[in-house]
Each structure stands twice: as C-alpha cells, then as structure tokens.
Design a protein around this motif. Structure first.
Motif, PDB file in Angstrom:
ATOM      1  N   ASP A  71       0.860  -1.177   0.000  1.00  0.00           N
ATOM      2  CA  ASP A  71       0.000   0.000   0.000  1.00  0.00           C
ATOM      3  C   ASP A  71       0.906   1.240   0.000  1.00  0.00           C
ATOM      4  O   ASP A  71       2.132   1.131   0.043  1.00  0.00           O
ATOM      5  N   GLU A  72       0.295   2.391  -0.029  1.00  0.00           N
ATOM      6  CA  GLU A  72       1.035   3.643  -0.170  1.00  0.00           C
ATOM      7  C   GLU A  72       2.040   3.862   0.968  1.00  0.00           C
ATOM      8  O   GLU A  72       3.182   4.265   0.742  1.00  0.00           O
ATOM      9  N   GLU A  74       3.398   1.545   3.038  1.00  0.00           N
ATOM     10  CA  GLU A  74       4.456   0.533   2.981  1.00  0.00           C
ATOM     11  C   GLU A  74       5.446   0.853   1.880  1.00  0.00           C
ATOM     12  O   GLU A  74       6.653   0.710   2.056  1.00  0.00           O
ATOM     13  N   LEU A  75       4.943   1.302   0.742  1.00  0.00           N
ATOM     14  CA  LEU A  75       5.809   1.661  -0.382  1.00  0.00           C
ATOM     15  C   LEU A  75       6.709   2.844  -0.005  1.00  0.00           C
ATOM     16  O   LEU A  75       7.889   2.870  -0.373  1.00  0.00           O
ATOM     17  N   ALA A  76       6.179   3.780   0.762  1.00  0.00           N
ATOM     18  CA  ALA A  76       6.980   4.920   1.209  1.00  0.00           C
ATOM     19  C   ALA A  76       8.129   4.446   2.106  1.00  0.00           C
ATOM     20  O   ALA A  76       9.257   4.945   1.993  1.00  0.00           O
ATOM     21  N   VAL A  77       7.869   3.463   2.975  1.00  0.00           N
ATOM     22  CA  VAL A  77       8.914   2.921   3.846  1.00  0.00           C
ATOM     23  C   VAL A  77       9.959   2.197   3.005  1.00  0.00           C
ATOM     24  O   VAL A  77      11.163   2.345   3.223  1.00  0.00           O
ATOM     25  N   LEU A  78       9.500   1.413   2.028  1.00  0.00           N
ATOM     26  CA  LEU A  78      10.417   0.695   1.139  1.00  0.00           C
ATOM     27  C   LEU A  78      11.350   1.680   0.434  1.00  0.00           C
ATOM     28  O   LEU A  78      12.564   1.479   0.380  1.00  0.00           O
ATOM     29  N   LYS A  79      10.792   2.757  -0.073  1.00  0.00           N
ATOM     30  CA  LYS A  79      11.594   3.757  -0.785  1.00  0.00           C
ATOM     31  C   LYS A  79      12.536   4.501   0.154  1.00  0.00           C
ATOM     32  O   LYS A  79      13.668   4.826  -0.221  1.00  0.00           O
TER      33      LYS A  79
END
Length: 137
Positions: A71-72, A74-79
């Motif tokens: 989700d948005e 989680e993707l922010a944490v990944l990046k």
C-alpha cells in the motif's frame, strides 16, 4: 522486554538503517523457519540454502515482487530504505542491489515494530512463492 506495538508515527521516527538493522533479523528468522519447515537436513545444508535467500541479490529481486503488493505507506517505507545513505556495499553485491536489499529489510523491521506479523508473513510468502528452493537443497 515486552513486545509493545508502535504507532506508525512512532515507527517513522526510526532511521531507515535502524529499521533495516531490525528487519535483517526478522527476515533471516523467516528464512530459517521456512527452510526448516520444508526440509529436515543437516545444519550445514540449511545454512547454505539460507545464505542464498538472505543475500543482497535475492533480496533485491524480492524488492521487485514487493513493490507491486504494497500500500502507499508501505511503499513509502520501502523507498525510504532504498534511499538511505551510509550503506557500505559488500564486495559480493553492487550498490543498487544492496540498496534494494536494505529497503526490504527496512520494510520488515517497520512492520515488525507495528506488530503486523500477519502482513510480514503474507509478504514473505509472496517472495518465496516464486522461488524454487528445492533445487538448492
């Protein structure tokens, strides 16, 4: 020490490299559990199989799998994990692979602090779904 869940706000106060420090252990434990459950074999073989699944190259490939499932937030944490500075790159990995591997570990550390164990297993299962470990053991 009690395993108290953090809020997203609290978890976001940790640096990506600190989250990756924890996530490395979370991911490593998942791999060990996975291997033990699929094969009862000598520890040396388990270790060899584990090394292949926790290396930067494999985790970099996992990054691509995860990117599509997040989700948005989680993707922010990944990046954030991918863009973290201060990484020293080991000899056996290139910089891009290593940064993507750090990102995966960052995400797993973040989810662990939030107490999102079910989500961790869901994502880990997605990573392993495309992997033929039996060829390595």
């Amino acid at each position: 020490m009690e395993n108290e869940k953090l809020t997203e706000r609290e978890a976001n106060t940790y640096s990506p490299l600190s989250l990756a420090f924890l996530g490395d252990s979370v991911y490593d434990t998942l791999v060990r559990e996975y291997l033990l459950r699929i094969a009862n074999m000598p520890v040396a073989k388990l270790h060899s199989a584990k090394v292949k699944l926790v290396c930067a190259e494999f985790q970099s490939e996992a990054y691509s799998t995860l990117e599509e499932l997040l989700d948005e937030r989680e993707l922010a944490v990944l990046k954030r994990g991918r863009n973290a500075t201060g990484n020293t790159v080991p000899k056996h990995a290139d910089a891009v692979e290593y940064r993507r591997a750090t990102a995966v570990e960052c995400l797993f550390g973040y989810l662990f602090l939030l107490g999102r164990t079910e989500r961790i297993y869901q994502l880990f299962d997605s990573i392993m779904a495309g992997t033929d470990v039996s060829a390595d053991i």
